[in-house]
Design a protein around this motif. Structure first.
Motif, PDB file in Angstrom:
ATOM      1  N   GLN A   1      -3.952  10.667  -0.048  1.00 42.68           N
ATOM      2  CA  GLN A   1      -4.250  11.449  -1.368  1.00 42.68           C
ATOM      3  C   GLN A   1      -5.720  11.598  -1.964  1.00 42.68           C
ATOM      4  OE1 GLN A   1      -1.072  12.314  -2.725  1.00 42.68           O
ATOM      5  NE2 GLN A   1      -0.557  11.334  -0.891  1.00 42.68           N
ATOM      6  N   ALA A   2      -6.587  11.230  -1.115  1.00 38.71           N
ATOM      7  CA  ALA A   2      -7.978  11.237  -1.375  1.00 38.71           C
ATOM      8  C   ALA A   2      -8.657  12.541  -1.417  1.00 38.71           C
ATOM      9  CB  ALA A   2      -8.919  10.308  -0.398  1.00 38.71           C
ATOM     10  N   LYS A   3      -7.962  13.705  -0.812  1.00 36.60           N
ATOM     11  CA  LYS A   3      -8.594  15.067  -0.893  1.00 36.60           C
ATOM     12  C   LYS A   3      -7.301  15.730  -1.339  1.00 36.60           C
ATOM     13  CE  LYS A   3     -11.201  16.630   1.999  1.00 36.60           C
ATOM     14  NZ  LYS A   3     -11.518  17.547   3.364  1.00 36.60           N
TER      15      LYS A   3
ATOM     16  N   ALA B   1      -3.615  16.029   0.572  1.00 29.03           N
ATOM     17  CA  ALA B   1      -2.553  15.660   0.105  1.00 29.03           C
ATOM     18  C   ALA B   1      -1.300  16.571   0.108  1.00 29.03           C
ATOM     19  CB  ALA B   1      -3.066  15.104  -1.294  1.00 29.03           C
TER      20      ALA B   1
ATOM     21  N   ARG C   1       0.022   5.021   1.836  1.00 26.55           N
ATOM     22  CA  ARG C   1      -1.037   4.680   2.617  1.00 26.55           C
ATOM     23  C   ARG C   1      -0.372   4.665   4.032  1.00 26.55           C
ATOM     24  NH1 ARG C   1      -2.106   5.064  -2.415  1.00 26.55           N
ATOM     25  NH2 ARG C   1      -4.013   4.141  -3.349  1.00 26.55           N
TER      26      ARG C   1
ATOM     27  N   ASP D   1     -14.602  10.569   5.420  1.00 25.81           N
ATOM     28  CA  ASP D   1     -14.900   9.097   4.820  1.00 25.81           C
ATOM     29  C   ASP D   1     -14.095   8.984   3.728  1.00 25.81           C
ATOM     30  OD1 ASP D   1     -16.676  10.743   3.580  1.00 25.81           O
ATOM     31  OD2 ASP D   1     -18.129   9.340   4.261  1.00 25.81           O
ATOM     32  N   ARG D   2     -13.748  10.131   2.884  1.00 21.77           N
ATOM     33  CA  ARG D   2     -13.033   9.755   1.690  1.00 21.77           C
ATOM     34  C   ARG D   2     -11.705   9.207   1.832  1.00 21.77           C
ATOM     35  NH1 ARG D   2     -14.385  15.402  -0.773  1.00 21.77           N
ATOM     36  NH2 ARG D   2     -14.459  16.041   1.268  1.00 21.77           N
ATOM     37  N   VAL D   3     -11.271   9.392   2.768  1.00 19.91           N
ATOM     38  CA  VAL D   3      -9.822   8.905   3.225  1.00 19.91           C
ATOM     39  C   VAL D   3      -9.746   7.464   3.591  1.00 19.91           C
ATOM     40  CG1 VAL D   3      -7.981   9.387   4.906  1.00 19.91           C
ATOM     41  CG2 VAL D   3      -9.139  11.504   3.968  1.00 19.91           C
TER      42      VAL D   3
ATOM     43  N   TRP E   1       0.810  -1.385  -0.009  1.00 24.15           N
ATOM     44  CA  TRP E   1      -0.101  -0.073  -0.116  1.00 24.15           C
ATOM     45  C   TRP E   1       0.935   1.263   0.322  1.00 24.15           C
ATOM     46  CZ3 TRP E   1      -5.185  -0.467  -0.424  1.00 24.15           C
ATOM     47  CH2 TRP E   1      -5.796  -1.643   0.196  1.00 24.15           C
TER      48      TRP E   1
ATOM     49  N   GLU F   1      -9.887   4.105   2.857  1.00 21.50           N
ATOM     50  CA  GLU F   1      -9.558   3.361   1.547  1.00 21.50           C
ATOM     51  C   GLU F   1     -10.173   1.959   1.620  1.00 21.50           C
ATOM     52  OE1 GLU F   1      -6.349   4.296  -0.929  1.00 21.50           O
ATOM     53  OE2 GLU F   1      -6.251   2.534  -1.792  1.00 21.50           O
TER      54      GLU F   1
ATOM     55  N   ASN G   1      -5.897   6.854   2.946  1.00 22.87           N
ATOM     56  CA  ASN G   1      -5.220   7.241   1.758  1.00 22.87           C
ATOM     57  C   ASN G   1      -5.254   8.778   1.807  1.00 22.87           C
ATOM     58  OD1 ASN G   1      -4.039   7.999  -0.514  1.00 22.87           O
ATOM     59  ND2 ASN G   1      -5.835   7.203  -2.040  1.00 22.87           N
TER      60      ASN G   1
END
Ligand code: GUN
Ligand code: ZN
Length: 439
Positions: A397-399, A403, A66, A425-427, A63, A429, A395
Motif C-alpha cells: 500500500q506504500a505506493k 496498491a 503485508r 524502498d518505500r515498500v 501485519w 516497512e 507494504n
C-alpha cells in the motif's frame, strides 16, 4: 518465542531450485538461537489456521495486508563505491581508471572509511538487504572500519581487503607479501566474529601478480570456510587483456582455476563471456556467479546467459554490484534481471526468443538462491524452520499505483511482479535481521 501473522513467502528447502511456498494468511514463528547472542531462528512457518493453536502462548504481531519474505542477499557489492554510482564511462576499464581507483584511494583514511561504512550499511538495511558479500578496498583499515560498523547492526556481512599489486595506480596498488600478511591477519581478526565472515578478494586477474594469486590460493586452501570473491568475464576488452596476460590459459575463468581459486564459497561477479566448458568448470568446482544486471546494463558489459547457466547446472544469484550497479534496491535489481532474461540471445547473436524469468525465480535469485551460491543454504535467505530469521515486512500500500496493481493480482506470480516492477524502498516497512541491532 514470538510470531508474525501476515502473508508469507519462502522457498521449499528440500527442492533443488526455486520452489516458492506461499501462505496468504500465514504465521512465522521465531525463537532464540542455540547460544546466547546467536541469531534468532525460524521455529515454524505455515498457515495461520494450522499453526495458531500450536503457538497459542506465543505473542503475535499482526501485519494485515503485508507480505513477509526472507531478507535479501546481495551477492556482490563494493562498499567504497557508494559515491561512484552513476559515473558514466566507455565501459569497465575506463570506468575503473577514471572514477573507481581514484575514489577508492581515499579509503587509506580510517575516518573516511568509517563514515562511508555507516552510510553503506544503513543503505543496505534500509533496502531490506540482510546478508551481503562485499569488497572493501586494498587498505586493511577499510575492512576494519566496515566490520566494526557491521557488528552493531545485526547484518550478516562477508567482506575482504582487495588484492591488487599490479596494473593499478598509486594509492590503491598494494605490495605482494604485505597484502597476503594483511589478508591473513584480517581473516583471524574478523572471520566468524558474530555474523561476520571474511572473503579473500583478488580484484581480478589483471590486477594481481602470479605471486599474489598463488598466495591468495594458499590462504583459500588453508581457510576453507573463508570465502573467495573476484570478477570474471565481465567485459570484452577485459577478456582480451587477460588473454594477452595468460596466453596459455584455456579461458579467463581457467586462469582462476589454474591458480586454485575455484571452489565452494568462491563467488565470481559477472560471468558473462563464458563458454560451456567454463560453465561446467563452475559446476564441478562449486564456484558461483554473482549476476549483476544493473551494472552490466549501465557499463554496457553484456547479458548473463541464464539458459546456458541452467543447462550447465552452475550456481548463481543476484547482486547490485554498486557502484557499477545503479541501485541498492533489490526490486530494481530483480527487474533488471528480468530485462536481461528477455534480451538474452544465445547462439551467435541470432535473435531467439528471450526468457521470461518468473517473479518467484527472480526473488529466489536474490534470497535463497544467492544464499545457496554462498554455501549458506539452510542458514540464511529463507524462512524454512532452522534458518536464521532474517526477514522483511513489505507494504504494497506504500505506493498508490502498486496498491492498485497488487489488489488486482490473481496469483502469487502476478503479485510478486507488481512488487518487482513498481516497488522501491518505500515498500520496505520493517527490516528484521536475525540479530537485533545494538540500541
Ligand atoms: N573488475 C575489477 N574491478 C571491478 C570493479 O570495481 N567493478 C566492476 N564492475 N568490475 C571490476
Ligand atoms: Zn564488482
Amino acid at each position: 518465542m514470538e510470531a508474525c501473522r501476515a502473508s508469507l513467502l519462502w522457498f521449499d528447502p528440500l527442492a533443488d531450485g526455486p520452489l516458492a511456498r506461499y501462505e496468504s494468511d500465514g504465521l512465522l514463528v521465531v525463537g532464540s538461537g542455540p547460544a546466547p547472542g546467536s541469531p534468532q531462528r525460524v521455529v515454524d512457518v505455515g498457515a495461520w489456521n494450522d499453526l495458531a493453536p500450536r503457538y497459542a502462548d506465543v505473542p503475535v504481531t499482526h501485519w494485515p495486508g503485508r507480505l513477509i519474505t526472507p531478507g535479501f542477499v546481495d551477492l556482490h557489492i563494493h562498499y567504497p563505491q557508494l559515491d561512484v554510482i552513476g559515473s558514466p564511462a566507455d565501459g569497465l576499464l575506463p570506468w575503473l581508471e577514471r572514477y573507481t581507483f581514484p575514489h577508492e584511494s581515499r579509503f587509506h583514511d580510517p575516518a573516511y572509511a568509517a563514515s562511508v561504512a555507516e552510510v553503506f550499511l544503513d543503505e543496505l538495511l534500509r533496502n531490506g538487504v540482510t546478508t551481503a558479500l562485499t569488497f572493501a578496498t586494498s587498505h586493511p583499515a577499510s575492512v576494519d572500519a566496515l566490520m566494526a560498523a557491521a557488528g552493531g547492526r545485526g547484518i550478516k556481512l562477508v567482506a575482504g581487503k582487495v588484492l591488487q599489486d599490479r596494473h593499478s595506480p598509486d594509492g590503491v596498488r598494494d605490495e605482494t607479501e604485505q597484502s597476503l600478511i594483511d589478508t591473513e591477519r584480517l581473516i583471524q581478526r574478523w572471520h566468524g566474529q558474530g555474523r561476520l565472515g571474511y572473503a579473500i578478494t583478488p580484484r581480478f586477474a589483471p590486477s594481481c601478480s602470479d605471486a599474489q594469486m598463488r598466495g591468495a590460493a594458499e590462504l583459500a586452501a588453508r581457510y576453507p570456510q573463508v570465502w573467495i570473491q573476484s570478477h570474471v568475464a565481465e567485459n570484452l576488452d577485459e577478456v582480451r587483456w587477460v588473454r594477452e596476460l595468460y596466453p596459455s590459459a584455456r579461458s579467463y575463468l581457467a586462469v582462476y582455476g589454474d591458480f586454485g581459486l575455484l571452489r565452494e564459497r568462491a563467488v565470481y561477479a559477472h560471468c558473462i563471456h563464458l563458454d560451456d566448458t567454463d560453465r561446467a568448470l563452475m559446476r564441478e568446482t562449486g564456484a558461483a556467479a554473482a549476476v549483476s544486471p544493473t551494472s552490466n546494463l549501465f557499463l554496457g558489459s553484456g547479458f548473463f546467459d541464464y539458459a546456458s547457466a541452467d543447462r550447465a547446472g552452475m550456481r548463481y544469484g543476484l547482486a547490485s554490484d554498486v557502484g557499477g550497479g545503479t541501485s541498492f534496491c533489490p526490486f530494481h535489481t530483480m527487474l533488471a534481471a528480468y530485462h536481461v532474461g528477455r534480451a538474452s540471445v544465445t547462439g551467435g547473436g541470432l535473435a531467439k526468443q528471450g526468457l521470461s524469468l518468473a517473479p518467484s525465480h527472480l526473488w529466489w535469485q536474490h534470497t535463497a538462491g544467492a544464499a545457496a551460491a554462498m554455501g549458506l543454504e539452510g542458514v540464511t535467505g529463507n524462512l524454512a524452520p532452522g534458518c536464521e530469521a532474517d526477514f522483511v515486512v513489505l507494504n504494497p500500500q506504500a505506493k498508490p499505483l502498486l496498491a492498485r496493481k497488487w489488489s488486482q493480482a490473481d496469483s502469487l506470480e502476478e503479485a510478486l511482479f507488481a512488487l518487482i516492477v513498481l516497488g522501491d524502498d518505500r515498500v520496505i516497512e520493517q527490516v528484521r535481521p536475525a540479530v537485533r541491532p545494538a540500541a
